[in-house]
Design a protein around this motif. Structure first.
Motif, PDB file in Angstrom:
ATOM      1  N   ASN A   1      -8.251   2.448   2.854  1.00 64.89           N
ATOM      2  CA  ASN A   1      -7.760   1.601   1.759  1.00 64.89           C
ATOM      3  C   ASN A   1      -8.815   1.366   0.690  1.00 64.89           C
ATOM      4  N   PHE A   2      -9.831   2.224   0.639  1.00 66.16           N
ATOM      5  CA  PHE A   2     -10.928   2.044  -0.318  1.00 66.16           C
ATOM      6  C   PHE A   2     -10.417   2.091  -1.754  1.00 66.16           C
ATOM      7  N   GLY A   3      -9.354   2.854  -2.001  1.00 61.65           N
ATOM      8  CA  GLY A   3      -8.803   2.947  -3.345  1.00 61.65           C
ATOM      9  C   GLY A   3      -8.309   1.620  -3.877  1.00 61.65           C
ATOM     10  N   TYR A   4      -7.941   0.704  -2.982  1.00 66.49           N
ATOM     11  CA  TYR A   4      -7.516  -0.645  -3.385  1.00 66.49           C
ATOM     12  C   TYR A   4      -8.646  -1.354  -4.125  1.00 66.49           C
ATOM     13  N   LEU A   5      -9.878  -1.214  -3.601  1.00 64.33           N
ATOM     14  CA  LEU A   5     -11.036  -1.833  -4.252  1.00 64.33           C
ATOM     15  C   LEU A   5     -11.320  -1.185  -5.607  1.00 64.33           C
ATOM     16  N   ILE A   6     -11.115   0.132  -5.685  1.00 65.03           N
ATOM     17  CA  ILE A   6     -11.354   0.835  -6.952  1.00 65.03           C
ATOM     18  C   ILE A   6     -10.332   0.400  -7.996  1.00 65.03           C
ATOM     19  N   LEU A   7      -9.077   0.251  -7.586  1.00 59.09           N
ATOM     20  CA  LEU A   7      -8.043  -0.225  -8.514  1.00 59.09           C
ATOM     21  C   LEU A   7      -8.454  -1.548  -9.153  1.00 59.09           C
ATOM     22  N   ALA A   8      -8.906  -2.479  -8.319  1.00 59.82           N
ATOM     23  CA  ALA A   8      -9.299  -3.798  -8.819  1.00 59.82           C
ATOM     24  C   ALA A   8     -10.520  -3.713  -9.730  1.00 59.82           C
ATOM     25  N   GLU A   9     -11.415  -2.778  -9.424  1.00 54.43           N
ATOM     26  CA  GLU A   9     -12.647  -2.626 -10.213  1.00 54.43           C
ATOM     27  C   GLU A   9     -12.368  -2.015 -11.582  1.00 54.43           C
ATOM     28  N   ILE A  10     -11.511  -1.002 -11.630  1.00 59.12           N
ATOM     29  CA  ILE A  10     -11.285  -0.254 -12.872  1.00 59.12           C
ATOM     30  C   ILE A  10     -10.237  -0.914 -13.764  1.00 59.12           C
ATOM     31  N   PHE A  11      -9.205  -1.477 -13.152  1.00 56.03           N
ATOM     32  CA  PHE A  11      -8.063  -1.983 -13.920  1.00 56.03           C
ATOM     33  C   PHE A  11      -7.839  -3.482 -13.695  1.00 56.03           C
ATOM     34  N   PRO A  12      -8.848  -4.331 -13.936  1.00 59.01           N
ATOM     35  CA  PRO A  12      -8.668  -5.752 -13.604  1.00 59.01           C
ATOM     36  C   PRO A  12      -7.468  -6.425 -14.271  1.00 59.01           C
ATOM     37  N   PRO A  13      -7.167  -6.185 -15.559  1.00 60.49           N
ATOM     38  CA  PRO A  13      -6.014  -6.881 -16.133  1.00 60.49           C
ATOM     39  C   PRO A  13      -4.690  -6.409 -15.536  1.00 60.49           C
ATOM     40  N   HIS A  14      -4.633  -5.145 -15.131  1.00 62.42           N
ATOM     41  CA  HIS A  14      -3.382  -4.569 -14.632  1.00 62.42           C
ATOM     42  C   HIS A  14      -3.279  -4.662 -13.113  1.00 62.42           C
ATOM     43  N   PHE A  15      -4.399  -4.993 -12.461  1.00 64.40           N
ATOM     44  CA  PHE A  15      -4.376  -5.160 -11.015  1.00 64.40           C
ATOM     45  C   PHE A  15      -3.435  -6.300 -10.630  1.00 64.40           C
ATOM     46  N   SER A  16      -3.428  -7.360 -11.431  1.00 61.15           N
ATOM     47  CA  SER A  16      -2.531  -8.485 -11.170  1.00 61.15           C
ATOM     48  C   SER A  16      -1.072  -8.038 -11.242  1.00 61.15           C
ATOM     49  N   SER A  17      -0.744  -7.191 -12.215  1.00 61.01           N
ATOM     50  CA  SER A  17       0.625  -6.694 -12.333  1.00 61.01           C
ATOM     51  C   SER A  17       0.994  -5.854 -11.116  1.00 61.01           C
ATOM     52  N   ILE A  18       0.051  -5.046 -10.636  1.00 62.83           N
ATOM     53  CA  ILE A  18       0.294  -4.249  -9.430  1.00 62.83           C
ATOM     54  C   ILE A  18       0.593  -5.168  -8.248  1.00 62.83           C
ATOM     55  N   CYS A  19      -0.210  -6.235  -8.102  1.00 65.57           N
ATOM     56  CA  CYS A  19      -0.020  -7.169  -6.984  1.00 65.57           C
ATOM     57  C   CYS A  19       1.353  -7.821  -7.042  1.00 65.57           C
ATOM     58  N   ARG A  20       1.780  -8.248  -8.251  1.00 59.86           N
ATOM     59  CA  ARG A  20       3.083  -8.897  -8.371  1.00 59.86           C
ATOM     60  C   ARG A  20       4.212  -7.908  -8.075  1.00 59.86           C
ATOM     61  N   HIS A  21       4.058  -6.662  -8.485  1.00 60.28           N
ATOM     62  CA  HIS A  21       5.080  -5.660  -8.197  1.00 60.28           C
ATOM     63  C   HIS A  21       5.145  -5.353  -6.697  1.00 60.28           C
ATOM     64  N   ILE A  22       3.983  -5.353  -6.036  1.00 62.11           N
ATOM     65  CA  ILE A  22       3.971  -5.130  -4.591  1.00 62.11           C
ATOM     66  C   ILE A  22       4.683  -6.278  -3.879  1.00 62.11           C
ATOM     67  N   GLU A  23       4.437  -7.522  -4.335  1.00 65.26           N
ATOM     68  CA  GLU A  23       5.104  -8.676  -3.736  1.00 65.26           C
ATOM     69  C   GLU A  23       6.618  -8.592  -3.891  1.00 65.26           C
ATOM     70  N   ALA A  24       7.064  -8.129  -5.070  1.00 66.46           N
ATOM     71  CA  ALA A  24       8.503  -8.053  -5.344  1.00 66.46           C
ATOM     72  C   ALA A  24       9.158  -6.874  -4.644  1.00 66.46           C
ATOM     73  N   ASN A  25       8.372  -5.862  -4.294  1.00 65.66           N
ATOM     74  CA  ASN A  25       8.919  -4.620  -3.746  1.00 65.66           C
ATOM     75  C   ASN A  25       8.339  -4.331  -2.371  1.00 65.66           C
ATOM     76  N   THR A  26       8.518  -5.274  -1.456  1.00 62.57           N
ATOM     77  CA  THR A  26       7.969  -5.091  -0.112  1.00 62.57           C
ATOM     78  C   THR A  26       8.606  -3.908   0.606  1.00 62.57           C
ATOM     79  N   HIS A  27       9.709  -3.416   0.081  1.00 61.67           N
ATOM     80  CA  HIS A  27      10.398  -2.265   0.689  1.00 61.67           C
ATOM     81  C   HIS A  27       9.886  -0.937   0.158  1.00 61.67           C
ATOM     82  N   VAL A  28       8.892  -0.982  -0.749  1.00 59.97           N
ATOM     83  CA  VAL A  28       8.397   0.223  -1.420  1.00 59.97           C
ATOM     84  C   VAL A  28       6.937   0.466  -1.050  1.00 59.97           C
ATOM     85  N   PRO A  29       6.546   1.681  -0.652  1.00 63.70           N
ATOM     86  CA  PRO A  29       5.132   1.983  -0.393  1.00 63.70           C
ATOM     87  C   PRO A  29       4.275   1.699  -1.626  1.00 63.70           C
TER      88      PRO A  29
END
Length: 467
Positions: A328-356
């Motif tokens: 899951n190292f890529g998770y840390l890279i996502l947060a490092e490279i895309f901080p403003p959009h990382f929050s959007s990714i997190c909210r989409h993951i919360e809304a789409n628990t049925h999606v990888p």
């Protein structure tokens, strides 16, 4: 009159709502078909429901389970900035109405409702009934009447569209995402643009040691001992009740000789050193296992699965274990490279628990964590087995060199997700993947059950790494 089979009880609140709307329905009992719930809902294209909320209140959203909810499109539709309600926030509602999930019935509890337009294209619909084993079967005309007072709009993306492979190289995809979603000035080389940290010195020394035919226990112990934090973590790992070491572990030499062995300490130290290279993100999806918890469980799962494979077909234990720690190292890279959009990714993951998660990331950014991790591992000259494993851990059909390492991660994560550990929906492991790994499904599941039985010990290890 409803067409329900009275032997299958629908929650009273759901039944009342259906009767009030004079909906003819049939209960499809799927408890005996053996399919996992998330997989079953997707295969049937069933309607599922979730709740978005903000200071103004809650809004219900109904989409097909074979689609991803685009939160931005939903927010734009009603001119608000909502986020997904967590299971904890919804638990009183579940308890009050004796539900396991939000039924896919519009206007539930009088909430304003958004319905994805694709659901109106299906002749016969299956709706989540709010219980784990039942779906409501309704005709299109009845569903159209049910959504008459709802807002029908385009707020979802079919998963099949997101699963289409990119025609670009990973580096091109990363370049495009960086150019589009960050304010960084693009330089000639991607690594210069991102200014990611170099491979840690401890990791560099361990990699050199790996290829040294004359390396011995003292050489490895000396490297680990030069990093006090790393040394403490390795000793703590070896001292864990999970390994049941006799007596007290007093040194790195002890940890290697008496408990873990040279190969495991080498890969454990390398994985821990890399894991500390990037900061843990302050934001993150609600309800998702912490980074180090996922790393520890996945490494343990891979360790057990390799042991369950007949000796003549086993992949290299060290490379498999290291891949598990770093999966899951890529998770840390996502947060490092895309901080403003990382929050959007997190909210989409919360809304789409049925999606990888990799499909969520592809939707939001056009690149996913597996691509980022593989690219950086290659840049750091990490072993090719790890590079391939991280890149293909969610692509079990990949058949290139070292494909078995990606397949091992795939199996480990799916089996852990089925038991509520690690991020992602509960999906089955295809029989073909077990066959290709020469892994008996029953032995694989027993292995994971044994790991879950050691949850206290593994949680303790993960907690020390998170500190």
């Amino acid at each position: 009159m409803p067409l329900e089979d009275m032997s299958l009880p629908v929650p009273a609140s759901v039944k009342q709502l259906l009767e009030n709307q004079k909906v003819d329905y049939h209960i499809a009992d799927t408890s005996q078909d053996g399919a996992l719930r998330d997989q079953k809902l997707r295969q049937m294209g069933a309607a599922k429901s979730l709740i978005l909320q903000d200071a103004q209140g809650r809004v219900q959203v109904v989409i097909a389970a074979n689609c991803l909810l685009d939160i931005n499109a939903a927010n734009q539709q009603i001119g608000r900035d909502m986020r997904p309600a967590t299971n904890g926030e919804l638990q009183p509602f579940f308890d009050k109405h004796q539900l396991d999930s939000i039924p896919a019935l519009p206007k539930l509890a009088g909430m304003p409702t958004l319905v994805d337009k694709r659901l109106l294209d299906v002749e016969t619909l299956y709706l989540d009934a709010g219980t784990n084993d039942e779906l409501l079967e309704v005709k299109q005309a009845d569903f159209a009447n049910m959504v008459a007072d709802a807002t029908v709009c385009d707020i979802a993306i079919p998963l099949i569209d997101l699963e289409q492979p990119s025609t670009n190289s990973d580096e091109d995809d990363i370049f495009a995402a960086v150019k589009t979603f960050t304010g960084l000035r693009i330089k000639q080389r991607l690594e210069e643009t991102l200014e990611l940290p170099p491979l840690p010195q401890t990791a560099q020394r361990i990699i050199k040691l790996r290829v040294d035919p004359n390396a011995d226990i003292s050489d490895l112990a000396n490297i680990v001992e030069t990093d006090p934090s790393l040394a403490a973590q390795v000793v703590s790992w070896a001292s864990s009740p999970y390994y049941s070491a006799p007596g007290k572990i007093k040194s790195i030499h002890d940890a290697i000789v008496r408990v873990l062995g040279f190969d495991m300490v080498l890969n454990l130290a390398l994985g821990l050193a890399l894991g500390k290279t990037l900061s843990m993100p302050k934001d993150g999806p609600q309800g998702v296992s912490p980074y180090w918890m996922q790393a520890v469980y996945t490494a343990a799962a891979v360790e057990g699965l390799v042991t369950a494979i007949p000796r003549e077909h086993r992949p290299g234990f060290g490379m498999a274990y290291l891949s598990g720690l770093l999966h899951n190292f890529g998770y840390l890279i996502l947060a490092e490279i895309f901080p403003p959009h990382f929050s959007s990714i997190c909210r989409h993951i919360e809304a789409n628990t049925h999606v990888p998660s990799q499909l969520v990331e592809k939707h939001v950014l056009g690149v996913n964590r597996d691509q980022l991790a593989s690219w950086l591992m290659q840049l750091w000259n990490m072993p090719e087995e790890v590079v391939v494993a991280l890149r293909n851990q969610n692509e079990p059909d990949f058949e290139g060199e070292h494909n078995e390492y990606g397949k091992l991660l795939f199996v480990a994560q799916r089996l852990l997700q089925q038991r509520g550990i690690c991020q992602g929906p509960k999906l089955e492991v295809p029989e073909s993947v077990y066959r290709q790994l020469h892994l008996d499904p029953e032995k694989a599941n027993t292995t994971i059950d044994n790991i879950i039985a050691s949850a206290d010990e593994l949680n303790n290890i993960a907690g020390q790494l998170d500190a």
